[in-house]
Scaffold this active site. Structure first.
Site, PDB file in Angstrom:
ATOM      1  CE  LYS A 100      -4.422  -1.656   1.704  1.00 57.64           C
ATOM      2  NZ  LYS A 100      -4.171  -2.992   2.306  1.00 57.64           N
ATOM      3  CD  GLU A 122     -10.925   4.057   2.509  1.00 58.27           C
ATOM      4  OE1 GLU A 122     -11.110   5.280   2.325  1.00 58.27           O
ATOM      5  OE2 GLU A 122     -10.243   3.347   1.748  1.00 58.27           O
ATOM      6  CB  SER A 389      -0.192  -8.046  -0.925  1.00 54.69           C
ATOM      7  OG  SER A 389      -0.907  -8.933  -0.087  1.00 54.69           O
TER       8      SER A 389
END
Ligand SMILES: *Cc1c(COP(=O)(O)O)cnc(C)c1O
Length: 407
Positions: A100, A122, A389
């Site tokens: 991310k 969020e 990930s």
């Protein structure tokens, strides 16, 4: 890989001007939001052609995130399965421990170029919140993070991390108290002041231009992987596998390979506890086209078109919608969407930890589980590249308390 390579164009054919991938995507928002999104769309269009923006981005990827992340041949795991060769794209080794950070730095830089003072978002597992709070600290922006109360309890260390980084964490106690409700709350807060704030979406979802912008920032993963895999083996992987929450890590790996028809691509959704309503988040597998959070996509919905409750033991995967590009890639059959349940993910979590010394995020464990099934059916000269990930440190207490240690 050189910085020059990371600076090459990040423009792709899709979506169209209005943000559509076939019938999916677009921008279904209240009229007051339209000019705001237009401003972001135009600012991003300028950024992606601005050499100083691209070199800032490349600089932070290399010197701050630690890119390129390595590709690791999981030899022991492959040997144990007795079939195809499993390779891992190690996004877990990025600063903050997941993929991310790639889009958070991108979004924060866009905000900075637009002259905004605050990032608002969020978070589900807390990974997007931590990555965004990190990017905000790095670039001197304020940061407000909305998080469902259930997730606040489950992912406590990430809450602390965000607060240490200087972000404000705002618990959301409506609805199922998870990701979907946090999105609603954050959106409302954003509407309160779009002048000084910029919304930074945590995946390839939301109205245009977010699915495109986040995809572009994540596409560095596939660009690196292609070059690394070629250097390593002389060819392309036969299979790609990645888990799907909103779909950002998956599209980040897939994008650069979509034209390579010889590469079979698998996106893995969470089957949770069962396929009963509220016990899974297998959106592409069981959903129908609909609209959520300002965009069209496959959606787990009731008869009224309202989003259904979702569940996965991996907080980052429990979203009733999915990226519009994945919705399109499902219909065109370029990508196969499959499922892995909680127990299979837990088994893979322990197998990778014990065979390779790599503790995967529970989200990533879904991809590992599917790749393990696939590998065991393949000849030894076939290869599978997984987007690993994130790392599993955030999940260790939950896993051991809920499932115990294996014998
Ligand atoms: C958030 C998260 C995901 C799911 O999000 P995508 O947008 O589908 O990638 C997957 N893995 C990890 C480690 C995450 O933190």
């Amino acid at each position: 890989m050189s910085m020059e390579n990371q600076k090459q164009t990040i423009e792709y054919q899709m979506p169209d001007e209005q943000g559509f991938f076939g019938p999916y995507g677009g921008s279904y928002v209240p009229p007051m939001l339209e000019p705001v999104l237009k401003e972001i769309t135009e600012a991003y269009a300028a950024c992606r052609r601005d050499p100083s923006f691209l070199s800032d981005l490349a600089y932070y990827y290399t010197h701050y995130v630690g890119r390129p992340s390595p590709i690791y041949h999981a030899k022991e795991l492959s040997l144990q399965l007795g079939g195809g060769q499993i390779y891992l794209k190690r996004e877990d080794l990025n600063h903050t421990g997941a993929h991310k950070i790639n889009h958070c730095i991108g979004e924060a830089l866009v905000a900075k170029y637009m002259g905004k003072q605050k990032l608002i978002a969020e978070t589900g597992a807390g990974q997007h919140g931590v990555a965004l709070a990190t990017a905000a600290a790095l670039l001197g922006l304020e940061c407000d993070i909305y998080m469902g109360e259930v997730d606040v309890r489950k992912e406590h260390p990430n809450v602390i991390r965000m607060e240490i980084l200087g972000a404000r964490v705002i618990p959301v106690d409506r609805g199922t108290k998870t990701l979907k409700d946090a999105v609603d709350a954050a959106f409302e807060a954003y509407l309160g002041d779009t002048q000084t704030q910029m919304y930074a979406i945590g995946s390839v979802v939301g109205p245009h231009p977010f699915p495109m912008m986040v995809r572009d920032f994540q596409s560095v993963v596939g660009r690196e992987a292609k070059e690394q895999f070629r250097e390593r083996t002389g060819g392309l992987p036969d299979y790609l596998v990645a888990c799907i929450g909103g779909g950002s890590n998956a599209i980040g790996l897939f994008q650069e390979f979509l034209e390579d028809r010889e590469v079979d691509i698998y996106g893995v959704e969470p089957a949770g506890k069962s396929f009963s309503v509220g016990e899974h988040a297998a959106t592409l597998t069981l959903g129908k086209p609909g609209v959520i959070h300002g965009f069209a996509c496959y959606l787990l919905q009731d008869d009224q078109g309202d989003p259904q409750p979702v569940y996965s033991l991996a907080s980052g995967l429990d979203y009733p919608g999915v990226g519009p590009q994945h919705s399109y890639l499902k219909d065109t059959k370029r990508v196969n969407y499959v499922t892995i349940n909680d127990q299979e993910a837990i088994d893979a979590f322990y197998v990778l930890s014990r065979r390779e010394g790599i503790i995967p995020a529970l989200e990533s464990a879904h991809a590992v589980a599917y790749a393990m099934k696939l590998a065991s059916q393949l000849p030894k000269d076939r290869s599978i590249l997984i987007n690993l990930s994130g790392r599993g440190d955030k999940d260790i207490d939950y896993v051991v308390e809920t499932y115990g240690l294996p014998k």
